[in-house]
Design a protein around this motif. Structure first.
Motif: not given
Length: 99
Positions: A85-99
């Protein structure tokens, strides 16, 4: 370690892919949909292939919980009673991966 939020949106069709194909699994599809085509899920974290950097599950807040939900939706025997099913999640990810 500095982190920022990353919201992933999953759709039911994401789970018709092969979980073991890091180029096209449900999490990688959601990463692409979020605007990060250079990221891939590797089962224990998220890999940024431009810089050859990995953020492992212990570094990503919410990753383990998301992974449990994703794996339950891939369950071929449907032992988990969770349908894709569709779902949404918010992660806290290191800025070394995304900035």
């Amino acid at each position: 370690m500095k982190k920022r939020p990353l919201t992933l949106e999953f759709v039911a069709g994401d789970f018709d892919s092969n979980y073991f194909d890091s180029t096209d699994c449900a999490i990688t599809r959601a990463l692409k949909r979020a605007g990060f085509p250079h990221l891939r899920d590797i089962g224990t974290g998220i890999f940024q292939f431009y810089t050859n950097t990995t953020a492992y599950d212990v570094d990503i807040d919410g990753y383990d919980e998301m992974l449990q939900t994703v794996m339950a939706m891939y369950d071929p025997n449907n032992d988990s009673d969770i349908e894709p099913a569709a779902f949404t999640v918010t992660l806290q990810i290191p800025t070394t991966i995304i900035n």
